[in-house]
Design a protein around this motif. Sequence first.
Motif, PDB file in Angstrom:
ATOM      1  N   ALA A 328      24.130  74.061 -19.772  1.00 13.64           N
ATOM      2  CA  ALA A 328      23.634  75.031 -18.797  1.00 13.64           C
ATOM      3  C   ALA A 328      24.282  76.399 -19.026  1.00 13.64           C
ATOM      4  O   ALA A 328      23.657  77.444 -18.800  1.00 13.64           O
ATOM      5  CB  ALA A 328      23.916  74.546 -17.376  1.00 13.64           C
ATOM      6  N   PHE A 329      25.519  76.396 -19.485  1.00 16.07           N
ATOM      7  CA  PHE A 329      26.204  77.646 -19.812  1.00 16.07           C
ATOM      8  C   PHE A 329      25.841  78.132 -21.216  1.00 16.07           C
ATOM      9  O   PHE A 329      25.665  79.329 -21.437  1.00 16.07           O
ATOM     10  CB  PHE A 329      27.730  77.442 -19.726  1.00 16.07           C
ATOM     11  N   TYR A 330      25.769  77.202 -22.160  1.00 16.05           N
ATOM     12  CA  TYR A 330      25.495  77.533 -23.561  1.00 16.05           C
ATOM     13  C   TYR A 330      24.269  76.735 -24.026  1.00 16.05           C
ATOM     14  O   TYR A 330      24.409  75.670 -24.628  1.00 16.05           O
ATOM     15  CB  TYR A 330      26.694  77.193 -24.440  1.00 16.05           C
ATOM     16  N   PRO A 331      23.048  77.219 -23.758  1.00 15.11           N
ATOM     17  CA  PRO A 331      21.842  76.441 -24.068  1.00 15.11           C
ATOM     18  C   PRO A 331      21.674  76.078 -25.533  1.00 15.11           C
ATOM     19  O   PRO A 331      21.028  75.072 -25.844  1.00 15.11           O
ATOM     20  CB  PRO A 331      20.714  77.376 -23.598  1.00 15.11           C
ATOM     21  N   SER A 332      22.251  76.845 -26.436  1.00 16.13           N
ATOM     22  CA  SER A 332      22.074  76.560 -27.875  1.00 16.13           C
ATOM     23  C   SER A 332      23.021  75.471 -28.378  1.00 16.13           C
ATOM     24  O   SER A 332      22.873  75.004 -29.511  1.00 16.13           O
ATOM     25  CB  SER A 332      22.286  77.838 -28.695  1.00 16.13           C
ATOM     26  N   PHE A 333      23.975  75.061 -27.577  1.00 17.31           N
ATOM     27  CA  PHE A 333      24.941  74.066 -28.028  1.00 17.31           C
ATOM     28  C   PHE A 333      24.271  72.693 -28.083  1.00 17.31           C
ATOM     29  O   PHE A 333      23.779  72.200 -27.066  1.00 17.31           O
ATOM     30  CB  PHE A 333      26.150  74.008 -27.093  1.00 17.31           C
ATOM     31  N   ASP A 334      24.267  72.101 -29.273  1.00 14.20           N
ATOM     32  CA  ASP A 334      23.572  70.819 -29.433  1.00 14.20           C
ATOM     33  C   ASP A 334      24.439  69.732 -30.050  1.00 14.20           C
ATOM     34  O   ASP A 334      23.962  68.637 -30.342  1.00 14.20           O
ATOM     35  CB  ASP A 334      22.307  71.000 -30.283  1.00 14.20           C
ATOM     36  N   ALA A 335      25.716  70.019 -30.272  1.00 17.28           N
ATOM     37  CA  ALA A 335      26.595  69.004 -30.861  1.00 17.28           C
ATOM     38  C   ALA A 335      26.794  67.852 -29.873  1.00 17.28           C
ATOM     39  O   ALA A 335      26.978  68.077 -28.681  1.00 17.28           O
ATOM     40  CB  ALA A 335      27.938  69.609 -31.236  1.00 17.28           C
ATOM     41  N   PRO A 336      26.748  66.624 -30.345  1.00 15.04           N
ATOM     42  CA  PRO A 336      26.871  65.469 -29.453  1.00 15.04           C
ATOM     43  C   PRO A 336      28.321  65.235 -29.004  1.00 15.04           C
ATOM     44  O   PRO A 336      29.264  65.791 -29.579  1.00 15.04           O
ATOM     45  CB  PRO A 336      26.380  64.308 -30.311  1.00 15.04           C
ATOM     46  N   ILE A 337      28.456  64.395 -28.009  1.00 15.66           N
ATOM     47  CA  ILE A 337      29.779  64.000 -27.520  1.00 15.66           C
ATOM     48  C   ILE A 337      30.463  63.123 -28.570  1.00 15.66           C
ATOM     49  O   ILE A 337      29.874  62.175 -29.078  1.00 15.66           O
ATOM     50  CB  ILE A 337      29.655  63.231 -26.195  1.00 15.66           C
ATOM     51  N   ALA A 338      31.694  63.452 -28.892  1.00 14.97           N
ATOM     52  CA  ALA A 338      32.476  62.650 -29.849  1.00 14.97           C
ATOM     53  C   ALA A 338      33.543  61.820 -29.148  1.00 14.97           C
ATOM     54  O   ALA A 338      33.907  60.740 -29.624  1.00 14.97           O
ATOM     55  CB  ALA A 338      33.131  63.554 -30.884  1.00 14.97           C
ATOM     56  N   HIS A 339      34.045  62.335 -28.038  1.00 20.00           N
ATOM     57  CA  HIS A 339      35.111  61.654 -27.298  1.00 20.00           C
ATOM     58  C   HIS A 339      34.855  61.835 -25.809  1.00 20.00           C
ATOM     59  O   HIS A 339      34.411  62.895 -25.367  1.00 20.00           O
ATOM     60  CB  HIS A 339      36.483  62.234 -27.642  1.00 20.00           C
ATOM     61  N   GLU A 340      35.163  60.804 -25.048  1.00 18.15           N
ATOM     62  CA  GLU A 340      35.088  60.911 -23.590  1.00 18.15           C
ATOM     63  C   GLU A 340      36.179  60.046 -22.993  1.00 18.15           C
ATOM     64  O   GLU A 340      36.491  58.984 -23.512  1.00 18.15           O
ATOM     65  CB  GLU A 340      33.703  60.486 -23.076  1.00 18.15           C
ATOM     66  N   TRP A 341      36.771  60.530 -21.922  1.00 15.95           N
ATOM     67  CA  TRP A 341      37.759  59.722 -21.212  1.00 15.95           C
ATOM     68  C   TRP A 341      37.871  60.192 -19.767  1.00 15.95           C
ATOM     69  O   TRP A 341      37.367  61.248 -19.397  1.00 15.95           O
ATOM     70  CB  TRP A 341      39.119  59.794 -21.901  1.00 15.95           C
ATOM     71  N   ASN A 342      38.486  59.370 -18.964  1.00 19.56           N
ATOM     72  CA  ASN A 342      38.847  59.781 -17.612  1.00 19.56           C
ATOM     73  C   ASN A 342      40.276  59.341 -17.362  1.00 19.56           C
ATOM     74  O   ASN A 342      40.767  58.379 -17.958  1.00 19.56           O
ATOM     75  CB  ASN A 342      37.874  59.245 -16.573  1.00 19.56           C
ATOM     76  N   ALA A 343      40.960  60.084 -16.505  1.00 18.22           N
ATOM     77  CA  ALA A 343      42.393  59.867 -16.355  1.00 18.22           C
ATOM     78  C   ALA A 343      42.837  60.160 -14.930  1.00 18.22           C
ATOM     79  O   ALA A 343      42.195  60.918 -14.204  1.00 18.22           O
ATOM     80  CB  ALA A 343      43.165  60.764 -17.326  1.00 18.22           C
ATOM     81  N   THR A 344      43.943  59.547 -14.557  1.00 17.84           N
ATOM     82  CA  THR A 344      44.566  59.834 -13.273  1.00 17.84           C
ATOM     83  C   THR A 344      45.051  61.278 -13.258  1.00 17.84           C
ATOM     84  O   THR A 344      45.631  61.768 -14.218  1.00 17.84           O
ATOM     85  CB  THR A 344      45.751  58.890 -13.023  1.00 17.84           C
ATOM     86  N   PHE A 345      44.794  61.924 -12.145  1.00 16.86           N
ATOM     87  CA  PHE A 345      45.138  63.335 -11.994  1.00 16.86           C
ATOM     88  C   PHE A 345      45.802  63.500 -10.630  1.00 16.86           C
ATOM     89  O   PHE A 345      45.242  63.096  -9.616  1.00 16.86           O
ATOM     90  CB  PHE A 345      43.872  64.185 -12.094  1.00 16.86           C
ATOM     91  N   GLY A 346      46.997  64.058 -10.612  1.00 17.86           N
ATOM     92  CA  GLY A 346      47.730  64.210  -9.362  1.00 17.86           C
ATOM     93  C   GLY A 346      47.781  65.649  -8.905  1.00 17.86           C
ATOM     94  O   GLY A 346      47.958  66.571  -9.710  1.00 17.86           O
ATOM     95  N   LEU A 347      47.635  65.844  -7.614  1.00 15.15           N
ATOM     96  CA  LEU A 347      47.736  67.176  -7.017  1.00 15.15           C
ATOM     97  C   LEU A 347      48.557  67.048  -5.746  1.00 15.15           C
ATOM     98  O   LEU A 347      48.239  66.242  -4.873  1.00 15.15           O
ATOM     99  CB  LEU A 347      46.344  67.731  -6.702  1.00 15.15           C
ATOM    100  N   SER A 348      49.621  67.807  -5.658  1.00 13.73           N
ATOM    101  CA  SER A 348      50.446  67.748  -4.449  1.00 13.73           C
ATOM    102  C   SER A 348      49.673  68.305  -3.268  1.00 13.73           C
ATOM    103  O   SER A 348      48.732  69.091  -3.426  1.00 13.73           O
ATOM    104  CB  SER A 348      51.740  68.540  -4.653  1.00 13.73           C
ATOM    105  N   ARG A 349      50.087  67.928  -2.086  1.00 16.17           N
ATOM    106  CA  ARG A 349      49.343  68.336  -0.894  1.00 16.17           C
ATOM    107  C   ARG A 349      49.530  69.800  -0.539  1.00 16.17           C
ATOM    108  O   ARG A 349      48.772  70.350   0.260  1.00 16.17           O
ATOM    109  CB  ARG A 349      49.735  67.426   0.278  1.00 16.17           C
ATOM    110  N   ASP A 350      50.546  70.434  -1.125  1.00 18.60           N
ATOM    111  CA  ASP A 350      50.696  71.878  -0.927  1.00 18.60           C
ATOM    112  C   ASP A 350      50.426  72.654  -2.216  1.00 18.60           C
ATOM    113  O   ASP A 350      50.740  73.846  -2.302  1.00 18.60           O
ATOM    114  CB  ASP A 350      52.076  72.217  -0.355  1.00 18.60           C
TER     115      ASP A 350
END
Length: 410
Positions: A328-350
Motif C-alpha cells: 500500500a505504501f510501495y505499490p511497485s514492490f513485488d518481492a515475496p516474503i522470505a522470513h516471518e516470525w512473531n515474538a513476545t514484546f514487552g512494554l512497561s506501563r509508563d
Amino acid sequence: MKILHKGHLYWPETLTNYAAYPTLDGDTEAEVAIIGGGMSGSICAYKLAQQGVKTILLERGDVAGGSTTANTGLLQFCNDIMLCDLIDQIGERDAVLFYKGCAEAIVQLGEVAAELEADVGFGPKISLYVASTEQDLPKLKREYETLKRHGFDVSYWEPDQIAAAFPFRKPGAIVTRGDAQVNPFRFVHSVIEAAASRYKLAVHEHTDVVSHETEADGTHVLRTSAQAVIRAKHVIYAIGYEPEELHGQLIKANLDRTFVIVTEPQTHLQPSYKDYFVWETARPYFYMRITDDGRVIAGGYDEESPVPLEEKNARNKHAELLLTRVQAFYPSFDAPIAHEWNATFGLSRDNLPFIGEDPNWSGVYYCLGYGGNGTVYSMMGANLLYAQISQTAHELSPIVALNRPSLQNV
C-alpha cells in the motif's frame, strides 16, 4: 525456558560462523556477574569489561539466542510515547533528558560498532513518522513543535513534500534525523567476542543460574544447575522478557506479541527509499525499513497475548497482512516474503525501561529494555549501571529507576 518467538527468523542466517563459549563447570569470582547474554547483557558486559571491571557473563542458552534474534534492528530516539505526552507524564525536564539520553545512546552504539572488527550493519537512518489520518495531524504537529523547541533535528513535511519523495501521499509527517539501523545478531556476537578477547570478559553459555543468595558481607552467591558457584560483589539481571524470574516483583509491564516479515530483495528500488524508516500514527501501528540489500523489514500489528503464535497458517495470515501494508505504501514492490516470525514484546506501563538497582536488594541491578527501543535502552542501561556500580551520579538514573514515581500511578 520461556519460548520468546516462533517462525522463520532472518538474522541468524546472516552470520553462521561465530564463537562458542564453555559451560561453567567450576567455582569462580568476579566483581560483576551479568545474567543474560542478549542485547542488554552484552552491552553491559562490554562497557564494564572495557572499563577494567572484572566481569562474568552467564547465559543459560546461546548468546544472542533469545529476543535478540527477533529484534528488528531499528534504533530511534523517539519512543513508544511521544515527547509531548512524556512531558505530561513526568515533567518537561525529565522527559527531555530521557529523549536526549536516547539520542546520545544511538551515537554511542555507533561508536561501539566502529570499535568492532566485524561489519555489524550499523548505519544512519532517517525516520518518517506519518499521520495515518487527518485526525492525527493536530497531535503530530504538537509533537513536532515539542521536538523542535528542545533542539532535536526534526522537520515537518506537508503532503506534497511526502509525495515528491515517496510513492505515497499522507496528510503530514515528522522527519527525524539521528536514528540508525543495526544487525542485532551480528552486533551481540561481535560485542561479546571483542569484550572477551580484548578486555578479559569471562563468557559462559549453557550455564543456568538456579539460585541467588547474599552473604552477611554483601557478597552475592550464584549457583548453577551444574552446581558451579559464582561469587560477585554486584549482579545484573539482563534477562529480557522473562519477568517472572525477578526476585523483587518490582516490574510492572504488559507483554504482547508482535509480527515481522522480511522480503526477498526488491529488484526495482529507488535508492533513496533505503535512507528512511517509515512508521505511522495508527494503532496498532505499522513500521517498515529497507535493508542495504533491498529487503523490506516490516512489522507491527501487536496482539494482546504474551505467547508467540505457533500455528503456521495463522502466522502466514499475519505475514500477508503486513505485506499488503507494505505494498500500500510501495505499490511497485513485488518481492515475496522470505522470513516471518512473531515474538513476545514487552512494554512497561509508563512507557519507560527498567534500569537500576533493586531498592530492596543491595548490589542487584536490572537492565530491562522494555519497549520499541530496546537496543537503545540497552546502551543507556550500560552507562547508568556502570555509573551506579562505580558510585557516580547519573541524571537519568531516577527517571528509569525501578521505584520511580511514574510507576506508582499505573
